[in-house]
Motif scaffolding. Sequence first.
Motif, PDB file in Angstrom:
ATOM      1  N   TYR A 318      10.450-123.442 -56.063  1.00 50.57           N
ATOM      2  CA  TYR A 318       9.461-122.982 -56.760  1.00 50.57           C
ATOM      3  C   TYR A 318       9.939-122.508 -58.160  1.00 50.57           C
ATOM      4  O   TYR A 318      11.111-121.771 -58.068  1.00 50.57           O
ATOM      5  N   LEU A 319       9.677-123.139 -59.082  1.00 51.80           N
ATOM      6  CA  LEU A 319      10.433-122.881 -60.640  1.00 51.80           C
ATOM      7  C   LEU A 319       9.375-122.190 -61.392  1.00 51.80           C
ATOM      8  O   LEU A 319       8.087-122.472 -61.414  1.00 51.80           O
ATOM      9  N   VAL A 320       9.838-121.156 -62.272  1.00 51.49           N
ATOM     10  CA  VAL A 320       9.277-120.605 -63.241  1.00 51.49           C
ATOM     11  C   VAL A 320       9.438-121.420 -64.589  1.00 51.49           C
ATOM     12  O   VAL A 320      10.693-121.640 -64.738  1.00 51.49           O
ATOM     13  N   THR A 321       8.517-121.640 -65.321  1.00 55.54           N
ATOM     14  CA  THR A 321       9.032-122.552 -66.380  1.00 55.54           C
ATOM     15  C   THR A 321       7.903-122.202 -67.426  1.00 55.54           C
ATOM     16  O   THR A 321       6.817-121.911 -67.394  1.00 55.54           O
ATOM     17  N   LYS A 328       4.031-119.319 -69.439  1.00 56.83           N
ATOM     18  CA  LYS A 328       4.735-119.561 -68.311  1.00 56.83           C
ATOM     19  C   LYS A 328       3.674-119.891 -67.084  1.00 56.83           C
ATOM     20  O   LYS A 328       2.535-119.509 -66.926  1.00 56.83           O
ATOM     21  N   LYS A 329       4.337-120.867 -66.007  1.00 53.08           N
ATOM     22  CA  LYS A 329       3.658-120.703 -64.907  1.00 53.08           C
ATOM     23  C   LYS A 329       4.580-121.211 -63.680  1.00 53.08           C
ATOM     24  O   LYS A 329       5.979-121.152 -64.180  1.00 53.08           O
ATOM     25  N   ILE A 330       4.152-121.312 -62.627  1.00 55.09           N
ATOM     26  CA  ILE A 330       5.278-121.643 -61.328  1.00 55.09           C
ATOM     27  C   ILE A 330       4.564-122.985 -60.999  1.00 55.09           C
ATOM     28  O   ILE A 330       3.434-123.124 -60.516  1.00 55.09           O
ATOM     29  N   VAL A 331       5.592-124.003 -60.729  1.00 54.33           N
ATOM     30  CA  VAL A 331       5.498-125.201 -60.061  1.00 54.33           C
ATOM     31  C   VAL A 331       6.419-125.535 -59.119  1.00 54.33           C
ATOM     32  O   VAL A 331       7.193-124.534 -58.493  1.00 54.33           O
ATOM     33  N   ASN A 337      14.241-134.668 -55.501  1.00 54.92           N
ATOM     34  CA  ASN A 337      13.775-135.263 -56.832  1.00 54.92           C
ATOM     35  C   ASN A 337      13.233-134.288 -57.853  1.00 54.92           C
ATOM     36  O   ASN A 337      11.747-134.324 -57.968  1.00 54.92           O
ATOM     37  N   PRO A 338      13.870-133.233 -58.339  1.00 48.26           N
ATOM     38  CA  PRO A 338      13.232-132.111 -58.818  1.00 48.26           C
ATOM     39  C   PRO A 338      12.903-132.145 -60.545  1.00 48.26           C
ATOM     40  O   PRO A 338      12.752-130.968 -61.017  1.00 48.26           O
ATOM     41  N   THR A 339      12.998-133.292 -61.047  1.00 49.46           N
ATOM     42  CA  THR A 339      12.803-133.464 -62.450  1.00 49.46           C
ATOM     43  C   THR A 339      11.217-133.252 -62.643  1.00 49.46           C
ATOM     44  O   THR A 339      10.539-133.184 -61.912  1.00 49.46           O
ATOM     45  N   PRO A 340      11.055-132.746 -64.142  1.00 45.29           N
ATOM     46  CA  PRO A 340       9.730-132.310 -64.726  1.00 45.29           C
ATOM     47  C   PRO A 340       8.666-133.253 -64.161  1.00 45.29           C
ATOM     48  O   PRO A 340       7.544-132.793 -63.966  1.00 45.29           O
ATOM     49  N   GLU A 341       8.752-134.427 -64.069  1.00 47.82           N
ATOM     50  CA  GLU A 341       7.771-135.537 -63.770  1.00 47.82           C
ATOM     51  C   GLU A 341       7.121-135.138 -62.436  1.00 47.82           C
ATOM     52  O   GLU A 341       5.873-135.869 -62.118  1.00 47.82           O
ATOM     53  N   ASN A 342       7.984-134.815 -61.618  1.00 43.48           N
ATOM     54  CA  ASN A 342       7.519-134.551 -60.395  1.00 43.48           C
ATOM     55  C   ASN A 342       7.126-133.002 -59.868  1.00 43.48           C
ATOM     56  O   ASN A 342       6.570-132.624 -58.770  1.00 43.48           O
ATOM     57  N   TRP A 343       6.793-132.301 -61.137  1.00 45.95           N
ATOM     58  CA  TRP A 343       6.427-130.862 -60.601  1.00 45.95           C
ATOM     59  C   TRP A 343       4.954-130.907 -60.469  1.00 45.95           C
ATOM     60  O   TRP A 343       4.062-131.612 -60.979  1.00 45.95           O
ATOM     61  N   ILE A 347       1.047-121.917 -59.353  1.00 45.86           N
ATOM     62  CA  ILE A 347       0.254-120.827 -60.113  1.00 45.86           C
ATOM     63  C   ILE A 347       0.209-121.094 -61.896  1.00 45.86           C
ATOM     64  O   ILE A 347       1.111-121.224 -62.379  1.00 45.86           O
ATOM     65  N   PRO A 348      -0.988-121.918 -62.001  1.00 44.18           N
ATOM     66  CA  PRO A 348      -1.105-122.408 -63.390  1.00 44.18           C
ATOM     67  C   PRO A 348      -0.797-121.283 -64.576  1.00 44.18           C
ATOM     68  O   PRO A 348      -0.907-120.334 -64.296  1.00 44.18           O
ATOM     69  N   GLU A 349      -0.701-121.707 -65.791  1.00 50.02           N
ATOM     70  CA  GLU A 349      -0.319-121.073 -66.879  1.00 50.02           C
ATOM     71  C   GLU A 349      -1.995-120.425 -67.131  1.00 50.02           C
ATOM     72  O   GLU A 349      -2.968-121.054 -66.740  1.00 50.02           O
ATOM     73  N   THR A 350      -1.812-119.342 -67.728  1.00 49.54           N
ATOM     74  CA  THR A 350      -3.037-118.565 -68.031  1.00 49.54           C
ATOM     75  C   THR A 350      -2.887-118.063 -69.408  1.00 49.54           C
ATOM     76  O   THR A 350      -1.951-118.432 -70.288  1.00 49.54           O
ATOM     77  N   LYS A 351      -3.973-117.321 -70.067  1.00 50.13           N
ATOM     78  CA  LYS A 351      -3.684-116.885 -71.466  1.00 50.13           C
ATOM     79  C   LYS A 351      -2.822-115.807 -71.620  1.00 50.13           C
ATOM     80  O   LYS A 351      -2.570-115.328 -72.836  1.00 50.13           O
ATOM     81  N   ASN A 352      -2.477-115.135 -70.542  1.00 48.59           N
ATOM     82  CA  ASN A 352      -1.385-113.993 -70.485  1.00 48.59           C
ATOM     83  C   ASN A 352      -0.127-114.444 -70.151  1.00 48.59           C
ATOM     84  O   ASN A 352       0.001-115.371 -69.176  1.00 48.59           O
ATOM     85  N   VAL A 353       0.931-113.855 -70.663  1.00 44.41           N
ATOM     86  CA  VAL A 353       2.333-114.210 -70.066  1.00 44.41           C
ATOM     87  C   VAL A 353       2.756-113.782 -68.939  1.00 44.41           C
ATOM     88  O   VAL A 353       2.232-112.492 -68.438  1.00 44.41           O
ATOM     89  N   LEU A 354       3.176-114.325 -67.969  1.00 44.44           N
ATOM     90  CA  LEU A 354       3.607-114.561 -66.738  1.00 44.44           C
ATOM     91  C   LEU A 354       5.063-114.003 -66.467  1.00 44.44           C
ATOM     92  O   LEU A 354       6.097-114.405 -67.135  1.00 44.44           O
ATOM     93  N   SER A 355       5.252-112.952 -65.581  1.00 46.24           N
ATOM     94  CA  SER A 355       6.764-112.383 -65.135  1.00 46.24           C
ATOM     95  C   SER A 355       6.642-112.392 -63.765  1.00 46.24           C
ATOM     96  O   SER A 355       6.212-111.179 -63.195  1.00 46.24           O
ATOM     97  N   PRO A 356       6.859-113.323 -62.981  1.00 40.49           N
ATOM     98  CA  PRO A 356       6.633-113.412 -61.467  1.00 40.49           C
ATOM     99  C   PRO A 356       8.070-112.746 -60.682  1.00 40.49           C
ATOM    100  O   PRO A 356       9.063-112.832 -61.131  1.00 40.49           O
ATOM    101  N   SER A 357       7.721-112.512 -59.524  1.00 37.68           N
ATOM    102  CA  SER A 357       8.846-111.816 -58.587  1.00 37.68           C
ATOM    103  C   SER A 357       8.290-112.243 -57.014  1.00 37.68           C
ATOM    104  O   SER A 357       6.889-112.730 -56.901  1.00 37.68           O
ATOM    105  N   THR A 358       9.186-112.012 -55.858  1.00 38.55           N
ATOM    106  CA  THR A 358       8.902-112.327 -54.857  1.00 38.55           C
ATOM    107  C   THR A 358       9.417-111.163 -53.912  1.00 38.55           C
ATOM    108  O   THR A 358      10.076-110.374 -54.264  1.00 38.55           O
TER     109      THR A 358
END
Length: 722
Positions: A318-321, A328-331, A337-343, A347-358
């Motif tokens: 689970y990557l934050v990017t 920011k979003k989580i993919v 095979n972890p490169t961006p084309e496979n993401w 949790i998709p991007e929204t109009k507000n800035v994301l700062s996630p934790s678990t």
Amino acid sequence: MKNISLVILAILALSACKEEAKEQKQDIVVNYPETKKVDTITNYFGTEVKDPYRWLEDDKSSETEDWVKAQNVSTYGYLDNIPYREELKERLSKLWNYEKVGSPFKEGDYTYFYKNDGLQNQYVIYRYKTGEDPKTAEVFLDPNTFNDEGTISLGGASFSKDGKTLAYAISEGGSDWRKILIMDTETKKIVEDTLIDVKFSGMSWYKNEGFYYSSYDKPKGSELSAKTDQHKLYYHKLGTSQKDDPVIFGGTAAQKHRYVGGRVSEDNKYLVITASVSTSGNKLFIKDLEKPNSSLITVVDHTNSDTYPIENVGSKLYLVTNLNAPNKKIVTVDASNPTPENWVDFIPETKNVLSPSTGGGYFFAEYMVDAVSKVMQYDYDGKLVREVELPGVGSAGGFGAKKEDTELFYSFTNYVTPGSIYKYDIKTGASKVFVKPEIDFNPEDYESKQVFYASKDGTKVPMIITHKKGLELDGKNPTILYGYGGFNVSLTPSFSIANAVWMEQGGIYAVPNLRGGGEYGKAWHDAGTQLKKQNVFDDFIAAAEYLIAKNYTSSDYLAIRGGSNGGLLVGATMTQRPDLMKVAIPAVGVLDMLRYHTFTAGAGWAYDYGTADDNKEMFEYLKGYSPVHNVKEGVQYPATLVTTGDHDDRVVPAHSFKFAAELQDKQTGNNPTLIRIETDAGHGAGTPVSKTIEQYADIFGFTLFNMGFEVLPSDTKEKVKG
């Protein structure tokens, strides 16, 4: 040598029995030390730039040491004559003196927490056996015992997976250079030799065997100012010598980066490596620790985004990017095979800035909505469980816990609410107060209001204005306008003891969320960088003009303040608009924009600033606003108190030295231009409480005195204008 004589405005002294006040007058004479000039010239793209105070960059020189001592004699000679400075110090000490407790966290068989009894210079780590009464907590590690002055601070702590061993870092005199000590948590005994020369590093354990840490080679010359350029990731195995610690990443020309970090996943499966050339953007690699001699796997091979793993379930990452997602979003992606084309968006991007934790088997997505917190809880399938009900409008943080935990602790604060800790039931979503401080401050007497104002180019900028209820908008209220505006840093509402004392005296505290910060994501950050840096200053100037236009204050009662990049903000604003404010307080500022990148890790700030070596356009732009290079003869600058620390090896004090020398040489009129140089102090982190209180008493005293205010005894909580 220049002398100025300032006549103190009438000081109204209120006696205990409220006898009629008597007018007092005295003169303060400021004798500025002589600062020699040398014929140092640098040629930038055909333009010769004089640098007469470059000799002050030599922090090992006896001449520089003598200059520092002489400046402090001059500065304290002035500050010591402010009649109510001691009253401010007493009130700060009284309000500061309450118990402060951090969020508990579990390690091994114990629950730990940080606590400060009130005026302790450093926070102490306590612990108790998990499941037992917290009242049985004992002192585990007390940094106040490191030395008598409180100038050796704890710079980080990391427990082994079983909680039986602790690696903790210490900072001496505020330096970014650290030492790491290793302790047996049962006996509290140091069990190995101290690791030395560690800088900009975490400590991440692999099982219970050892930990990863980062550092630079010790620089030639001064360790407080010499350039540090190649960061390396090391692994320290318990029972071995530091000289045998292998370099895991960063030891080759192909792996040369200014900032390298390593972190082990919670399940010990992966080593995660981030590598950056500046403070924004990173390459990302992972290594499978379950496969001996496995190679690094590249996840992101460029520095065009900020990307990091937040969690993994087996090989599912689970990557934050913010790659193609400025807020920011989580993919998710498989480690094979972890490169961006496979993401795949989780949790998709929204109009507000994301700062996630678990924590506890859930994701907590904290969003900034116009710089205040909103928190959403998701399960591992990406399903929204609930919005977390917060105690109010403000800043919430700390929604993190281990995967097996059933509860977590989070903090909540705003500009009028001292930080409290809440216990959160992860399954039910129920919150209850865990620790609420008992402090001599009533939030009900104050109000915070968010406004939006237009900057020079029409951009809408938010600002929160805080003050006593019932404040008269007569244009004569002492006001501190505080800003930062850089490095993707977000200024969210938080309580400050010092600001509470300021507001008690009738002061206004205003904080705009300038471009260059992170409040509205990468686009907002980028709008205040390099050739767009003037946007930040324009936003700050527009904030001041708004406060004046709305009659909160006027130029005679306005102070501007900021630290580090915020010190640059103050320096640029006061040199561009010296008429706008009465007082300027640049702290540990980046003030020489032509040479900042030649010191310590300064070259890593180029994403925000660019450098004078890049090209002619960038050089001319930097020279156009660099505070050191824009102090002009014949200009009356505001009363200025430059503050710095002699052990600041992040923004070296030479920035402040050179700026103060320029101001003292060229200032017109009677406004003082002083520099306060704290000894055995660095960029700010770990500063003893005693030094912090003294510094705020000096800053507030200097500010109010130069505005012509008399501060009454603090228990009246009133102000009288001179």
